[in-house]
Write a protein that holds these residues in place. Structure first.
Motif, short mmCIF file in Angstrom:
data_model
loop_
_atom_site.label_atom_id
_atom_site.label_comp_id
_atom_site.label_asym_id
_atom_site.label_seq_id
_atom_site.Cartn_x
_atom_site.Cartn_y
_atom_site.Cartn_z
N ASN A 185 0.85 -1.18 0.00
CA ASN A 185 0.00 0.00 0.00
C ASN A 185 0.89 1.24 0.00
OD1 ASN A 185 -2.35 1.44 0.04
ND2 ASN A 185 -3.11 0.61 1.98
N ALA A 186 0.41 2.32 -0.58
CA ALA A 186 1.10 3.61 -0.52
C ALA A 186 0.06 4.61 -0.06
CB ALA A 186 1.65 3.98 -1.89
N VAL A 187 0.21 5.12 1.16
CA VAL A 187 -0.83 5.96 1.74
C VAL A 187 -0.35 7.39 1.96
CG1 VAL A 187 -1.84 3.95 2.91
CG2 VAL A 187 -0.31 5.48 4.18
N THR A 188 -1.32 8.28 2.01
CA THR A 188 -1.08 9.66 2.41
C THR A 188 -1.96 9.92 3.62
OG1 THR A 188 -0.64 10.35 0.13
CG2 THR A 188 -1.26 12.08 1.68
N VAL A 189 -1.35 10.37 4.71
CA VAL A 189 -2.11 10.65 5.92
C VAL A 189 -2.43 12.14 5.95
CG1 VAL A 189 -2.18 10.50 8.44
CG2 VAL A 189 -0.95 8.76 7.11
N ILE A 190 -3.73 12.45 5.94
CA ILE A 190 -4.15 13.85 5.91
C ILE A 190 -4.69 14.23 7.28
CG2 ILE A 190 -5.82 15.45 4.87
CD1 ILE A 190 -5.45 13.53 2.35
N SER A 191 -4.09 15.27 7.84
CA SER A 191 -4.48 15.73 9.19
C SER A 191 -4.44 17.25 9.19
CB SER A 191 -3.50 15.17 10.23
OG SER A 191 -2.23 15.75 10.03
N ASP A 192 -4.62 17.83 10.38
CA ASP A 192 -4.46 19.28 10.51
C ASP A 192 -3.09 19.74 10.02
OD1 ASP A 192 -6.84 20.22 11.43
OD2 ASP A 192 -6.35 20.00 13.56
N ALA A 193 -2.11 18.87 10.16
CA ALA A 193 -0.74 19.22 9.81
C ALA A 193 -0.49 19.19 8.30
CB ALA A 193 0.23 18.29 10.53
N GLY A 194 -1.50 18.77 7.52
CA GLY A 194 -1.33 18.70 6.07
C GLY A 194 -1.30 17.27 5.57
N ALA A 195 -0.77 17.07 4.37
CA ALA A 195 -0.75 15.75 3.74
C ALA A 195 0.65 15.16 3.81
CB ALA A 195 -1.22 15.86 2.30
#
Ligand code: C5P
Length: 219
Positions: A185-195
């Motif tokens: 898998n290749a994921v991007t974690v999106i949070s308040d801090a950005g991507a």
């Protein structure tokens, strides 16, 4: 329970597909195997958390050492999640069906010459949005997933805002990536801090890194 930074924390993880009945012998489903959700529950449990694992009918066996709640429909999954609250974190990795059959039959539907069944659909509850938008007793950290085929970051960022969760773990499931049904898998974690885009790695490693990030956020 394992010793680790999540000792004393309760984490709910949903996983697998849901099955929405048409009649007592037929249902509508999707191809989710439950692999990533199961790996996540195992990794979060290994960090010391008490895990309630709410799973639809998945291909893979649930991890040991977690509380397993087996459900079939989206409605049952929402009920099971609500019964499992309160929790410090909730991670929604299930591929919940968007609709159920509103006029499901209590008896097996008969094949009638020339006549096709007239199925009516109704929307399922959105478990991630429901829990994210709780005004009382919301888990401190709510994590959703987003499988996208194009404009992954833009779509996932919009989804995070719409649902109200803290993080969205987004991945590109375009056929050419080989991610859907694959081991990596290749994921991007999106949070308040950005991507934050992580390199491609196997699903167990993604699970362990996410569990470590959850531990960091809760402690
Ligand atoms: O809207 P979409 O289905 O793409 O959102 C995916 C995220 O929302 C996943 O985290 C999934 O588990 C969650 N979800 C849910 N209940 C639904 C639909 C999606 O919890 N009915």
């Amino acid at each position: 329970l394992a010793d680790g930074p999540l000792k004393g924390k309760h984490v709910i993880v949903t996983s697998g597909p849901t099955h929405e009945p048409i009649d007592p012998v037929r249902y509508i489903a999707n191809r989710s195997s439950g692999a990533q959700g199961t790996a996540l529950a195992r990794a979060i449990s290994a960090q010391g958390a008490e895990v309630t694992f709410v799973t639809g009918p998945a291909d893979v066996s649930p991890p040991t050492g977690v509380k397993v709640v087996r459900v079939k429909t989206a409605k049952q999954m929402l009920d099971a999640v609500q019964d499992a609250l309160p929790a410090d974190a909730a991670v929604f990795a299930a591929a919940v069906a968007d609709w159920h059959v509103a006029n499901a039959s209590d008896s097996k539907m008969k094949k009638t010459k020339g006549g096709m069944p007239d199925l009516e659909f109704a929307e399922n509850p959105d478990i991630l949005a429901t829990v994210s938008q709780m005004t009382k007793g919301r888990p401190e950290l709510v994590v959703g997933f987003a499988a996208e085929t194009d404009d992954v970051i833009a779509h996932a960022t919009a989804k995070r805002d719409r649902k109200g969760c803290d993080w969205i773990v987004a991945n590109d499931v375009s056929p050419e990536t080989g991610i859907m049904g694959g081991d990596e898998n290749a994921v991007t974690v999106i949070s308040d801090a950005g991507a934050d885009s992580w390199p491609r790695m196997d699903k167990d490693t993604v699970a362990r890194q996410l569990a470590a990030k959850i531990a960091e956020a809760l402690t």
